[in-house]
Motif scaffolding. Structure first.
Motif, PDB file in Angstrom:
ATOM      1  N   LEU A  78       0.815  -1.216   0.000  1.00  0.00           N
ATOM      2  CA  LEU A  78       0.000   0.000   0.000  1.00  0.00           C
ATOM      3  C   LEU A  78       0.852   1.270   0.000  1.00  0.00           C
ATOM      4  N   TYR A  79       2.146   1.156   0.312  1.00  0.00           N
ATOM      5  CA  TYR A  79       3.035   2.311   0.179  1.00  0.00           C
ATOM      6  C   TYR A  79       3.109   2.782  -1.272  1.00  0.00           C
ATOM      7  N   ASN A  80       2.791   1.895  -2.204  1.00  0.00           N
ATOM      8  CA  ASN A  80       2.871   2.211  -3.631  1.00  0.00           C
ATOM      9  C   ASN A  80       1.557   2.712  -4.218  1.00  0.00           C
ATOM     10  N   LEU A  81       0.578   2.966  -3.364  1.00  0.00           N
ATOM     11  CA  LEU A  81      -0.743   3.353  -3.846  1.00  0.00           C
ATOM     12  C   LEU A  81      -1.048   4.800  -3.493  1.00  0.00           C
ATOM     13  N   ASN A  82      -1.512   5.555  -4.487  1.00  0.00           N
ATOM     14  CA  ASN A  82      -2.019   6.905  -4.258  1.00  0.00           C
ATOM     15  C   ASN A  82      -3.516   6.789  -4.006  1.00  0.00           C
ATOM     16  N   PHE A  83      -3.915   6.840  -2.755  1.00  0.00           N
ATOM     17  CA  PHE A  83      -5.322   6.652  -2.390  1.00  0.00           C
ATOM     18  C   PHE A  83      -6.218   7.725  -2.997  1.00  0.00           C
ATOM     19  N   GLU A  84      -5.667   8.894  -3.294  1.00  0.00           N
ATOM     20  CA  GLU A  84      -6.462   9.996  -3.828  1.00  0.00           C
ATOM     21  C   GLU A  84      -7.194   9.633  -5.106  1.00  0.00           C
ATOM     22  N   ILE A  85      -6.643   8.725  -5.887  1.00  0.00           N
ATOM     23  CA  ILE A  85      -7.240   8.432  -7.189  1.00  0.00           C
ATOM     24  C   ILE A  85      -8.185   7.225  -7.167  1.00  0.00           C
ATOM     25  N   LEU A  86      -8.447   6.658  -5.996  1.00  0.00           N
ATOM     26  CA  LEU A  86      -9.436   5.581  -5.914  1.00  0.00           C
ATOM     27  C   LEU A  86     -10.813   6.151  -6.216  1.00  0.00           C
ATOM     28  N   THR A  87     -11.661   5.341  -6.860  1.00  0.00           N
ATOM     29  CA  THR A  87     -12.956   5.855  -7.326  1.00  0.00           C
ATOM     30  C   THR A  87     -14.114   5.003  -6.819  1.00  0.00           C
ATOM     31  N   GLN A  96     -12.204  12.192 -15.710  1.00  0.00           N
ATOM     32  CA  GLN A  96     -13.225  12.064 -14.675  1.00  0.00           C
ATOM     33  C   GLN A  96     -12.628  11.911 -13.274  1.00  0.00           C
ATOM     34  N   LEU A  97     -11.339  11.621 -13.180  1.00  0.00           N
ATOM     35  CA  LEU A  97     -10.697  11.508 -11.865  1.00  0.00           C
ATOM     36  C   LEU A  97     -10.786  12.809 -11.071  1.00  0.00           C
ATOM     37  N   ALA A  98     -10.809  13.941 -11.768  1.00  0.00           N
ATOM     38  CA  ALA A  98     -10.856  15.238 -11.078  1.00  0.00           C
ATOM     39  C   ALA A  98     -12.105  15.379 -10.214  1.00  0.00           C
ATOM     40  N   THR A  99     -13.204  14.801 -10.635  1.00  0.00           N
ATOM     41  CA  THR A  99     -14.454  14.933  -9.870  1.00  0.00           C
ATOM     42  C   THR A  99     -14.956  13.604  -9.320  1.00  0.00           C
ATOM     43  N   GLY A 100     -14.425  12.478  -9.793  1.00  0.00           N
ATOM     44  CA  GLY A 100     -14.952  11.181  -9.400  1.00  0.00           C
ATOM     45  C   GLY A 100     -14.062  10.356  -8.501  1.00  0.00           C
ATOM     46  N   SER A 101     -13.008  10.948  -7.974  1.00  0.00           N
ATOM     47  CA  SER A 101     -12.082  10.198  -7.118  1.00  0.00           C
ATOM     48  C   SER A 101     -12.143  10.722  -5.688  1.00  0.00           C
ATOM     49  N   LEU A 102     -11.420  10.065  -4.799  1.00  0.00           N
ATOM     50  CA  LEU A 102     -11.367  10.522  -3.404  1.00  0.00           C
ATOM     51  C   LEU A 102     -10.800  11.933  -3.290  1.00  0.00           C
ATOM     52  N   LEU A 103      -9.953  12.307  -4.228  1.00  0.00           N
ATOM     53  CA  LEU A 103      -9.360  13.647  -4.223  1.00  0.00           C
ATOM     54  C   LEU A 103     -10.424  14.737  -4.280  1.00  0.00           C
ATOM     55  N   ALA A 104     -11.546  14.465  -4.898  1.00  0.00           N
ATOM     56  CA  ALA A 104     -12.623  15.454  -5.006  1.00  0.00           C
ATOM     57  C   ALA A 104     -13.331  15.681  -3.673  1.00  0.00           C
ATOM     58  N   ASN A 105     -13.217  14.731  -2.758  1.00  0.00           N
ATOM     59  CA  ASN A 105     -13.964  14.815  -1.502  1.00  0.00           C
ATOM     60  C   ASN A 105     -13.119  14.906  -0.243  1.00  0.00           C
ATOM     61  N   TYR A 106     -11.845  14.566  -0.348  1.00  0.00           N
ATOM     62  CA  TYR A 106     -10.995  14.509   0.845  1.00  0.00           C
ATOM     63  C   TYR A 106      -9.657  15.197   0.596  1.00  0.00           C
ATOM     64  N   THR A 107      -9.076  15.673   1.680  1.00  0.00           N
ATOM     65  CA  THR A 107      -7.689  16.116   1.670  1.00  0.00           C
ATOM     66  C   THR A 107      -6.904  15.026   2.383  1.00  0.00           C
ATOM     67  N   LEU A 108      -6.051  14.339   1.634  1.00  0.00           N
ATOM     68  CA  LEU A 108      -5.309  13.216   2.189  1.00  0.00           C
ATOM     69  C   LEU A 108      -3.841  13.564   2.357  1.00  0.00           C
ATOM     70  N   SER A 109      -3.295  13.140   3.469  1.00  0.00           N
ATOM     71  CA  SER A 109      -1.853  13.222   3.664  1.00  0.00           C
ATOM     72  C   SER A 109      -1.389  11.863   4.166  1.00  0.00           C
ATOM     73  N   TYR A 110      -0.096  11.643   4.119  1.00  0.00           N
ATOM     74  CA  TYR A 110       0.455  10.336   4.460  1.00  0.00           C
ATOM     75  C   TYR A 110       1.495  10.492   5.557  1.00  0.00           C
ATOM     76  N   HIS A 111       1.483   9.553   6.475  1.00  0.00           N
ATOM     77  CA  HIS A 111       2.546   9.403   7.471  1.00  0.00           C
ATOM     78  C   HIS A 111       3.029   7.972   7.335  1.00  0.00           C
ATOM     79  N   TYR A 112       4.182   7.719   7.864  1.00  0.00           N
ATOM     80  CA  TYR A 112       4.743   6.383   7.715  1.00  0.00           C
ATOM     81  C   TYR A 112       4.894   5.674   9.044  1.00  0.00           C
ATOM     82  N   ALA A 113       4.459   6.323  10.116  1.00  0.00           N
ATOM     83  CA  ALA A 113       4.440   5.701  11.438  1.00  0.00           C
ATOM     84  C   ALA A 113       3.410   6.428  12.283  1.00  0.00           C
ATOM     85  N   LEU A 114       2.597   5.682  12.997  1.00  0.00           N
ATOM     86  CA  LEU A 114       1.568   6.283  13.836  1.00  0.00           C
ATOM     87  C   LEU A 114       2.174   7.141  14.936  1.00  0.00           C
TER      88      LEU A 114
END
Length: 166
Positions: A78-87, A96-114
């Protein structure tokens, strides 16, 4: 936070009030992630993989997600996945990714350790005009790397499995 434990995949969805542990189905996600990382960018294959990954990795968590600004802590492939483009539905074009992906509804950031989430940033001393680039993990770079390794014992097997990021 996504967690692989042996062959099982779990996600922890938490905020200040709630903590939820959700079991996920990891079957088939690795080839789907690899297919969207392929630079041939076949629209049908890519959009189908984005929709399938959404159903496996995001849809089961959706009832527990109450915020629009989210931090994702990936694990394993999952480190290799950009979650923003999931639809949430299958798209017919990349536009259609501009309006039909998670990026249209969420602001996502990534951390690598809790443990790093919520820590104050320490100033690095660099100005606002700083730009950094990470390696692309392209096949040509891997071939160059292989040509410099004298002993296969010293070969970084993890590096050789990294996927290129768009």
């Amino acid at each position: 936070r996504y967690l692989f434990i042996d062959r099982d995949l779990f996600a922890v969805v938490l905020d200040r009030q709630k903590k939820n542990l959700v079991a996920l189905d990891p079957s088939g996600i690795e080839p789907q992630i690899r297919s969207i990382s392929d630079f041939s960018m076949n629209v049908a294959v890519t959009t189908d993989a984005l929709f399938q990954l959404y159903n496996k990795l995001w849809a089961p968590l959706a009832p527990y997600i109450t915020q629009k600004k989210l931090v994702i802590i990936p694990d394993g492939i999952l480190y290799n996945l950009n979650f923003e483009i999931l639809t949430p539905k299958k798209l017919n074009s990349f536009e259609q990714l501009a309006t039909g992906s998670l990026l249209a509804n969420y602001t996502l950031s990534y951390h690598y350790a809790l443990t790093l989430v919520g820590q104050r940033n320490h100033p690095s001393g660099m100005g606002n005009n700083f730009v950094a680039f990470a390696p692309g993990f392209l096949d040509e770079e891997k071939k160059r790397y292989l040509s410099t390794v004298k002993d296969s014992f010293d070969l970084d097997q993890n590096y050789m499995t990294l996927l290129p990021q768009p």
